[in-house]
Scaffold this motif. Sequence first.
Motif, PDB file in Angstrom:
ATOM      1  N   GLU A 112      35.805  35.877  37.683  1.00 23.22           N
ATOM      2  CA  GLU A 112      37.286  36.618  37.581  1.00 23.22           C
ATOM      3  C   GLU A 112      38.035  37.581  39.021  1.00 23.22           C
ATOM      4  N   GLU A 113      36.533  38.622  38.736  1.00 23.56           N
ATOM      5  CA  GLU A 113      36.766  38.724  40.168  1.00 23.56           C
ATOM      6  C   GLU A 113      36.981  37.872  41.184  1.00 23.56           C
ATOM      7  N   ASP A 114      36.008  36.909  41.310  1.00 22.28           N
ATOM      8  CA  ASP A 114      36.825  36.061  43.145  1.00 22.28           C
ATOM      9  C   ASP A 114      38.039  35.305  42.380  1.00 22.28           C
ATOM     10  N   GLU A 115      38.531  35.078  41.956  1.00 21.84           N
ATOM     11  CA  GLU A 115      39.796  35.073  41.327  1.00 21.84           C
ATOM     12  C   GLU A 115      40.916  35.222  41.343  1.00 21.84           C
ATOM     13  N   GLN A 117      40.701  38.315  43.664  1.00 27.14           N
ATOM     14  CA  GLN A 117      41.093  38.386  45.384  1.00 27.14           C
ATOM     15  C   GLN A 117      41.552  37.450  46.446  1.00 27.14           C
ATOM     16  N   ARG A 118      41.463  36.295  45.205  1.00 22.52           N
ATOM     17  CA  ARG A 118      42.093  35.244  46.179  1.00 22.52           C
ATOM     18  C   ARG A 118      43.463  34.467  45.819  1.00 22.52           C
ATOM     19  N   ALA A 119      44.068  35.909  44.373  1.00 18.21           N
ATOM     20  CA  ALA A 119      45.476  35.492  44.347  1.00 18.21           C
ATOM     21  C   ALA A 119      46.438  36.769  45.478  1.00 18.21           C
ATOM     22  N   ASP A 120      45.067  37.650  45.700  1.00 24.49           N
ATOM     23  CA  ASP A 120      45.701  38.458  46.070  1.00 24.49           C
ATOM     24  C   ASP A 120      46.461  38.295  47.762  1.00 24.49           C
TER      25      ASP A 120
END
Length: 120
Positions: A112-115, A117-120
């Motif tokens: 979820e944290e990786d997702e 970061q990718r969304a930002d």
Amino acid sequence: MEQKDLDHFRKLLNEMLEEAQQKGDATLDDLTDNSEMFADPADRATAESDRAFTLRIRDRERKLIKKIRSAIARLDEGSYGICDECGEDIGVARLEARPVTKLCINCKSKQEEDERQRAD
């Protein structure tokens, strides 16, 4: 995981599967029973909006059924309760909260944290 835990989750997953299939069947019945004709465009638009919403619910139920069947297959194979990412045991509390999960809480949090970061 102990056999009594595995038996508990098998029972829980089978109950979830039956409930999801019943909901899916009911949703399908609602779609086929909707044969009314609407003269008013607003009524027709509302009916189409309701139909689209019902189809989204049906799709979510279909996906849930697939996940439940996958979890039951993992039970049969002996890999239920083992994280797909790290290979560690998934906690019973996490499995109680989300019986179809494939990830332990640490790996899910990282995903979820990786997702995010990718969304930002």
